[in-house]
Design a protein around this motif. Structure first.
Motif, PDB file in Angstrom:
ATOM      1  N   UNK A 270     -17.350   4.275   2.846  1.00 37.73           N
ATOM      2  CA  UNK A 270     -17.598   4.513   1.418  1.00 37.73           C
ATOM      3  C   UNK A 270     -16.296   4.859   0.704  1.00 37.73           C
ATOM      4  N   UNK A 271     -15.485   5.711   1.316  1.00 36.17           N
ATOM      5  CA  UNK A 271     -14.208   6.098   0.708  1.00 36.17           C
ATOM      6  C   UNK A 271     -13.293   4.893   0.541  1.00 36.17           C
ATOM      7  N   UNK A 272     -13.351   3.973   1.494  1.00 36.64           N
ATOM      8  CA  UNK A 272     -12.547   2.757   1.413  1.00 36.64           C
ATOM      9  C   UNK A 272     -12.895   1.966   0.157  1.00 36.64           C
ATOM     10  N   UNK A 273     -14.193   1.788  -0.096  1.00 42.79           N
ATOM     11  CA  UNK A 273     -14.638   1.032  -1.278  1.00 42.79           C
ATOM     12  C   UNK A 273     -14.317   1.776  -2.569  1.00 42.79           C
ATOM     13  N   UNK A 274     -14.576   3.071  -2.588  1.00 43.51           N
ATOM     14  CA  UNK A 274     -14.355   3.858  -3.811  1.00 43.51           C
ATOM     15  C   UNK A 274     -12.878   3.962  -4.158  1.00 43.51           C
ATOM     16  N   UNK A 275     -12.027   4.073  -3.151  1.00 41.44           N
ATOM     17  CA  UNK A 275     -10.597   4.187  -3.380  1.00 41.44           C
ATOM     18  C   UNK A 275     -10.070   2.950  -4.095  1.00 41.44           C
ATOM     19  N   UNK A 276     -10.441   1.767  -3.596  1.00 40.54           N
ATOM     20  CA  UNK A 276      -9.971   0.530  -4.211  1.00 40.54           C
ATOM     21  C   UNK A 276     -10.531   0.369  -5.615  1.00 40.54           C
ATOM     22  N   UNK A 277     -11.800   0.740  -5.791  1.00 36.32           N
ATOM     23  CA  UNK A 277     -12.416   0.638  -7.115  1.00 36.32           C
ATOM     24  C   UNK A 277     -11.702   1.534  -8.122  1.00 36.32           C
ATOM     25  N   UNK A 278     -11.314   2.720  -7.681  1.00 38.10           N
ATOM     26  CA  UNK A 278     -10.639   3.645  -8.593  1.00 38.10           C
ATOM     27  C   UNK A 278      -9.269   3.111  -8.994  1.00 38.10           C
ATOM     28  N   UNK A 279      -8.541   2.516  -8.060  1.00 40.75           N
ATOM     29  CA  UNK A 279      -7.237   1.946  -8.402  1.00 40.75           C
ATOM     30  C   UNK A 279      -7.391   0.747  -9.338  1.00 40.75           C
ATOM     31  N   UNK A 280      -8.349  -0.133  -9.054  1.00 44.06           N
ATOM     32  CA  UNK A 280      -8.556  -1.291  -9.924  1.00 44.06           C
ATOM     33  C   UNK A 280      -8.970  -0.850 -11.324  1.00 44.06           C
ATOM     34  N   UNK A 281      -9.664   0.255 -11.406  1.00 42.32           N
ATOM     35  CA  UNK A 281     -10.076   0.799 -12.702  1.00 42.32           C
ATOM     36  C   UNK A 281      -8.906   1.464 -13.425  1.00 42.32           C
ATOM     37  N   UNK A 282      -8.093   2.217 -12.698  1.00 43.38           N
ATOM     38  CA  UNK A 282      -7.069   3.042 -13.339  1.00 43.38           C
ATOM     39  C   UNK A 282      -5.728   2.380 -13.555  1.00 43.38           C
ATOM     40  N   UNK A 283      -5.386   1.387 -12.740  1.00 48.12           N
ATOM     41  CA  UNK A 283      -4.042   0.797 -12.826  1.00 48.12           C
ATOM     42  C   UNK A 283      -3.747   0.083 -14.154  1.00 48.12           C
ATOM     43  N   UNK A 284      -4.685  -0.703 -14.721  1.00 46.97           N
ATOM     44  CA  UNK A 284      -4.340  -1.416 -15.957  1.00 46.97           C
ATOM     45  C   UNK A 284      -3.937  -0.488 -17.105  1.00 46.97           C
ATOM     46  N   UNK A 285      -4.720   0.541 -17.362  1.00 45.18           N
ATOM     47  CA  UNK A 285      -4.392   1.471 -18.456  1.00 45.18           C
ATOM     48  C   UNK A 285      -3.113   2.245 -18.153  1.00 45.18           C
ATOM     49  N   UNK A 286      -2.927   2.615 -16.882  1.00 50.84           N
ATOM     50  CA  UNK A 286      -1.714   3.348 -16.511  1.00 50.84           C
ATOM     51  C   UNK A 286      -0.474   2.481 -16.728  1.00 50.84           C
ATOM     52  N   UNK A 287      -0.581   1.197 -16.421  1.00 53.73           N
ATOM     53  CA  UNK A 287       0.556   0.300 -16.621  1.00 53.73           C
ATOM     54  C   UNK A 287       0.932   0.219 -18.104  1.00 53.73           C
ATOM     55  N   UNK A 288      -0.067   0.118 -18.974  1.00 52.11           N
ATOM     56  CA  UNK A 288       0.205   0.063 -20.414  1.00 52.11           C
ATOM     57  C   UNK A 288       0.859   1.358 -20.900  1.00 52.11           C
ATOM     58  N   UNK A 289       0.408   2.481 -20.374  1.00 54.04           N
ATOM     59  CA  UNK A 289       1.005   3.768 -20.771  1.00 54.04           C
ATOM     60  C   UNK A 289       2.454   3.856 -20.294  1.00 54.04           C
ATOM     61  N   UNK A 290       2.729   3.362 -19.093  1.00 51.93           N
ATOM     62  CA  UNK A 290       4.098   3.400 -18.565  1.00 51.93           C
ATOM     63  C   UNK A 290       5.029   2.526 -19.406  1.00 51.93           C
ATOM     64  N   UNK A 291       4.547   1.373 -19.817  1.00 50.99           N
ATOM     65  CA  UNK A 291       5.356   0.500 -20.667  1.00 50.99           C
ATOM     66  C   UNK A 291       5.634   1.198 -22.001  1.00 50.99           C
ATOM     67  N   UNK A 292       4.612   1.854 -22.562  1.00 50.64           N
ATOM     68  CA  UNK A 292       4.794   2.587 -23.814  1.00 50.64           C
ATOM     69  C   UNK A 292       5.795   3.726 -23.645  1.00 50.64           C
ATOM     70  N   UNK A 293       5.883   4.261 -22.418  1.00 53.69           N
ATOM     71  CA  UNK A 293       6.807   5.371 -22.151  1.00 53.69           C
ATOM     72  C   UNK A 293       8.221   4.892 -21.829  1.00 53.69           C
ATOM     73  N   UNK A 294       8.434   3.583 -21.817  1.00 58.29           N
ATOM     74  CA  UNK A 294       9.794   3.081 -21.615  1.00 58.29           C
ATOM     75  C   UNK A 294      10.012   2.244 -20.378  1.00 58.29           C
ATOM     76  N   UNK A 295       8.984   2.054 -19.541  1.00 51.97           N
ATOM     77  CA  UNK A 295       9.151   1.224 -18.347  1.00 51.97           C
ATOM     78  C   UNK A 295       9.416  -0.223 -18.746  1.00 51.97           C
ATOM     79  N   UNK A 296      10.366  -0.856 -18.065  1.00 53.10           N
ATOM     80  CA  UNK A 296      10.678  -2.265 -18.307  1.00 53.10           C
ATOM     81  C   UNK A 296      10.273  -3.071 -17.081  1.00 53.10           C
ATOM     82  N   UNK A 297       9.230  -3.888 -17.238  1.00 48.65           N
ATOM     83  CA  UNK A 297       8.719  -4.687 -16.132  1.00 48.65           C
ATOM     84  C   UNK A 297       9.677  -5.810 -15.783  1.00 48.65           C
ATOM     85  N   UNK A 298       9.899  -5.992 -14.479  1.00 51.54           N
ATOM     86  CA  UNK A 298      10.765  -7.062 -14.002  1.00 51.54           C
ATOM     87  C   UNK A 298      10.168  -7.661 -12.715  1.00 51.54           C
ATOM     88  N   UNK A 299      10.147  -8.990 -12.604  1.00 51.63           N
ATOM     89  CA  UNK A 299       9.791  -9.598 -11.318  1.00 51.63           C
ATOM     90  C   UNK A 299      11.015  -9.608 -10.416  1.00 51.63           C
TER      91      UNK A 299
END
Length: 363
Positions: A270-299
């Motif tokens: 159960x923890x395995x499933x919930x952990x991945x779900x939480x990251x998939x839920x939280x990462x998109x908004x966190x990425x936008x906040x980091x960019x707003x805070x000055x992060x410069x994305x680079x491949x």
């Protein structure tokens, strides 16, 4: 009701209760374990899987099996979690097996290999492809039992104080990176550094290291890396996923009642499933906040990716030739990896690629 009959009935009930109570106690014995995590409490997902498993185990055993959770540094440092389980300081831990490739490079398979499987593919190999049985055979040699218990998904490539425009920019770079990824990056001129999650920020701030990878936006935001290094690279090719392991002392694990072991296995799934779900839920908004805070994305530049891929598979061939434990796992992993690439190339990747492109046309 006849008074004598009532007395007999009451006495019989009391006797039955007296007999049943010890039976229940024997079925659900009182057991207390301690768990040390490799993560600080501020990382509510990675440390949170420990509290989630402990909560479920307690609920399923009517509170008779208690697992007390401790963050990195409260009992032992982050990177000594496995050692603490081996020597009996604690009964169990949540950690990455790949942290301990110094004991055996084959430990990396349970976490992930650079350019290896993504999260779904890793779960398929572990749960259905015989991977977990092979990992457990290896871990048993070190006196521990292991269970998949969380995953980060594909990670970012980390935070850099300067831009990486080509392979040449990696020369002499002091980079916090663990596991086989560190060995591969060393072949490209990087100086790998191994640090626990809570030690990365001060090292990056002081300039002791030039760059650091940890996980993805949700965790990286909490650790504050954007304040001390603005270039945020992707992808983290050394961890297309990172399976977090619940690792128990083998003797203690064997001593649990069978249904307690089953409960722990279920709680970890159960923890395995919930952990991945939480990251998939939280990462998109966190990425936008980091960019707003000055992060410069680079491949990462293509020459870095191609050189790293070549070095990765050269390393695996070398390890398989030298280490029988590595070869046993590699002989299972490689054909599975090839098979999964074929399937995902047919169905999953075209679907994801189309959606990613088409989504840009929607407002």
């Amino acid at each position: 009701m006849d008074r004598r009959k009532l007395i007999k009935t009451t006495a019989a009930g009391a006797a039955a209760a007296t007999i049943a109570a010890p039976a229940i106690a024997q079925t659900n014995p009182k057991i207390n374990w301690r768990l040390t995590s490799s993560y600080p409490k501020s990382l509510d997902t990675l440390f949170g899987i420990s509290t989630q498993v402990a909560k479920r185990v307690a609920e399923a055993t009517d509170g008779n099996f208690q697992i007390q959770t401790f963050a990195a540094g409260e009992i032992v440092p982050a990177l000594q979690a496995l050692d603490a389980v081996q020597n009996g300081t604690v009964e169990c831990s949540h950690t990455l097996a790949s942290f301990y490739i110094g004991k055996d490079t084959a430990f990396a398979f349970e976490t992930s290999l650079p350019f290896g499987l993504n999260t779904r593919q890793q779960n398929a190999w572990l749960y259905q492809g015989g991977g977990i049985e092979l990992c457990r055979d290896l871990m048993k040699k070190f006196g521990v039992h292991t269970i998949p218990s969380g995953n980060t998904g594909a990670q970012m490539g980390g935070w850099f104080r300067k831009e990486i425009k080509s392979l040449a920019d990696l020369q002499g770079l002091k980079f916090r990176i663990a596991g086989l990824g560190g060995q591969i990056m060393a072949k490209l001129g990087v100086v790998p550094q191994t640090l626990g999650g809570g030690d990365i920020y001060p090292a990056l701030e002081r300039g002791t290291i030039d760059a650091a990878e940890f996980s993805g936006p949700y965790d990286d935001e909490k650790l504050g890396f954007v304040k001390v290094a603005k270039y945020y690279y992707y992808p983290g090719f050394w961890e297309g996923c990172a399976n977090v392991s619940f690792i128990a002392n083998q003797e203690k694990w064997n001593g649990l009642p069978a249904h307690y072991r089953a409960i722990v296995e279920a709680a970890c799934a159960e923890a395995n499933a919930l952990c991945m779900a939480k990251y998939d839920h939280g990462n998109p908004d966190a990425l936008l906040r980091l960019i707003a805070a000055g992060a410069e994305l680079r491949p990462f530049p293509q020459d870095v990716m191609q050189a790293a891929f070549k070095e990765a598979f050269a390393l695996y061939a070398d390890q398989a030739a030298k280490n029988p434990n590595f070869k046993t796992l590699w002989d299972s992993f490689l054909p599975y990896w090839k098979k999964e690439q074929l399937w995902f190339r047919v169905a999953e990747l075209p679907f994801d690629a189309f959606n990613a492109q088409a989504s840009q046309s929607l407002r």
